[in-house]
Design an enzyme around this catalytic site. Structure first.
Site, short mmCIF file in Angstrom:
data_model
loop_
_atom_site.label_atom_id
_atom_site.label_comp_id
_atom_site.label_asym_id
_atom_site.label_seq_id
_atom_site.Cartn_x
_atom_site.Cartn_y
_atom_site.Cartn_z
N CYS A 47 -19.88 -31.90 31.58
CA CYS A 47 -20.53 -32.91 32.43
C CYS A 47 -21.67 -32.37 33.28
CB CYS A 47 -19.50 -33.55 33.36
SG CYS A 47 -17.88 -33.84 32.66
N GLY A 175 -23.11 -36.46 14.34
CA GLY A 175 -22.09 -37.18 15.09
C GLY A 175 -22.64 -38.46 15.67
N GLY A 177 -20.72 -40.08 18.43
CA GLY A 177 -20.04 -40.34 19.69
C GLY A 177 -20.97 -40.17 20.87
N TYR A 178 -20.39 -40.24 22.07
CA TYR A 178 -21.26 -40.21 23.25
C TYR A 178 -21.95 -38.87 23.44
CZ TYR A 178 -17.56 -37.82 25.94
OH TYR A 178 -16.64 -36.91 26.39
N GLU A 182 -25.94 -38.59 23.63
CA GLU A 182 -26.55 -38.03 24.83
C GLU A 182 -27.49 -36.89 24.50
OE1 GLU A 182 -23.05 -38.95 28.14
OE2 GLU A 182 -22.97 -37.10 26.98
N ARG A 205 -18.46 -45.49 18.19
CA ARG A 205 -17.25 -46.17 17.78
C ARG A 205 -16.26 -46.24 18.95
NH1 ARG A 205 -12.41 -44.29 15.56
NH2 ARG A 205 -13.23 -42.17 15.51
N GLU A 440 -28.99 -57.60 39.65
CA GLU A 440 -28.68 -58.95 40.13
C GLU A 440 -28.23 -59.84 38.97
OE1 GLU A 440 -32.03 -61.51 41.40
OE2 GLU A 440 -33.31 -59.86 40.76
#
Length: 453
Positions: A47, A175, A177-178, A182, A205, A440
């Site tokens: 992270c 891949g 995925g996240y 990223e 997914r 908003e």
């Protein structure tokens, strides 16, 4: 029976450190073994360094936008070595903080690998055996690379990406995925030529289908060569770098091939099977609602249990473990309605159910808007944002909230509070909009775009 320690923790990541610190601060004798660096995946190879790379990669687009707004601005090449030096220093600083905080609480830190010998004994890499009344497994996860691909050993994973000596001019990310998405955005923003293969029909997914499609379009618009339904067949080292043969018959040359094809629990060789700890199909430690294994003295928290692979979840599990085992206050970690963010560009924040999950559960109303925000429309930039609410027809509760927009990770944290509290669509409607903002829209969605029975 006398034990060397009241608690022995294997793994110095966020979950393990939190459990160790709390327990030691209460006056119990605690030891922790970490074979790599204190801080674990999140701080050292996940992270934190990733988010710093996200920050760095966003400036090229920001400067381009500044020029469109009227600034005399230009961007040169990215100085990878300068960034890496600062990144290394920052990770060392954070590692020292983790170490110091644990030691100040009274935790004895052993900088070596530990394995489990029996229900109350661990063995250190130097052969020393230590006994403990309770053992906590908190070793996290490790990247998965399919070893059936010839040349897979030539690829790197997210563990090694932060240690690259030079910024790759051409990178293939494998891949969908996240993590893969990223890094595709990160390297594109830093100036690399990015290709992304994903063997499935659509990236991300498990997330909301509409949001997945929206992000896929945005990634492609940014210049990432995103190719779904495509996988790697072979990797070879050649004079011009790494030659890759794809499953669709195409070929390509790259400087780096990065596999981001998922993570698996880091339990191999830990000795758990020999002790009789129940393990899952993916190598995860099977635990009950209180993070206890089938061996009463052995517990596990974090990614190693393969419940929800998020740092804040591991920390919550560690707190619940401490309350249950050492405070006499049985506590189950709450895994319901956990908000999360994917740091693509723009970001994707989500909490609660996807539209697909919700409609399988009950009749729902779907509210959604995708539009060019003011900042983009002014400079004729086509990137759209998306705000989506999924509402129960019966209870009117907001079952899911999905946002694809700059800063979505920040917004979803607050939206997550409302969803966790059980806010209804009418609660959102009754909230006065903050104008002019993108967010908003979340309180201005008046008419459902879809209704299911």
């Amino acid at each position: 029976m006398d034990f060397d320690y009241d608690l022995f923790v294997i793994g110095g990541g966020s979950g393990g450190v939190r459990a160790a610190r709390l327990t030691a601060a209460d006056g119990h004798k605690v030891a922790m073994a970490e074979e790599f660096r204190m801080g674990g995946t999140c701080v050292i190879r996940g992270c934190v360094p990733k988010k710093l790379m996200v920050f760095a990669s966003g400036y090229s687009e920001a400067i381009a936008e500044a020029k469109a707004y009227g600034w005399d601005a230009s961007v040169g090449d990215f100085d990878w070595s300068k960034f890496q030096g600062k990144l290394s220093a920052e990770l060392s600083r954070l590692e020292s903080i983790y170490t110091r905080n644990a030691e100040n609480a009274g935790v004895e830190i052993l900088h070596q690998r530990a394995t489990v010998k029996d229900a109350h004994t661990v063995v250190l890499a130097d052969g020393t055996e230590k006994s403990a009344k309770h053992i906590l497994i908190a070793v996290g996860g490790t990247p998965f690379v399919p070893d059936t691909v010839p040349g897979h050993e030539l690829a790197i994973t997210s563990n090694e990406v932060f240690d690259l000596k030079t910024l790759p001019k051409r990178i293939l990310i494998v891949g969908g995925g996240y993590i893969a998405c990223e890094f595709a955005c990160i390297f594109k923003g830093l100036g690399s030529e990015v290709t992304q293969y994903y063997r499935g029909a659509q990236i991300l997914r498990g997330f909301d289908d509409e949001a997945r499609g929206h992000i896929s379009e945005l990634i492609s618009e940014q210049g990432v060569n995103l190719r779904v339904g495509t996988d790697v067949e072979r990797i070879e080292q050649r004079d011009d770098g790494l030659w890759v043969k794809a499953s669709d018959g195409s070929e390509g040359d790259f400087d780096v091939v990065l596999y981001a094809t998922g993570r698996k629990p880091h339990t191999q060789g830990l000795g758990l099977e020999a002790v009789g700890v129940e393990m899952g199909r993916s190598g995860e430690v099977v635990v009950d609602d209180y993070s206890q294994t089938n061996i009463p003295s052995i517990y596990a928290v974090g990614d190693v249990t393969d419940r929800i692979q998020l740092t804040p979840v591991a920390i919550r599990e560690a707190v619940a473990f401490h309350e249950t085992v050492f405070k006499g206050n049985p506590m189950k970690p709450d895994h319901a309605l956990v908000a999360s963010a994917i740091f693509t560009q723009p970001e994707y924040g989500s909490v609660g159910l996807t539209e697909e999950q919700a409609r399988d559960q009950e009749p729902i109303e779907v509210y959604c808007a995708a539009f060019r925000p003011m900042q983009n429309a002014f400079i004729e930039k086509n990137h759209r944002v998306m705000y989506k609410l999924i509402v129960s027809k019966e209870t009117r509760k907001v079952l899911g909230c999905h946002i694809v927009a700059p800063g979505a990770g920040e917004v979803i944290q607050l939206a997550g509070v409302a969803v966790k509290m059980g806010a209804t669509k009418e609660d959102f409607d009754a909230t006065v909009a903050v104008h002019p903002t993108m967010a908003e829209e979340i309180v201005l969605l008046k008419t459902p775009v879809r209704v299911t029975d």
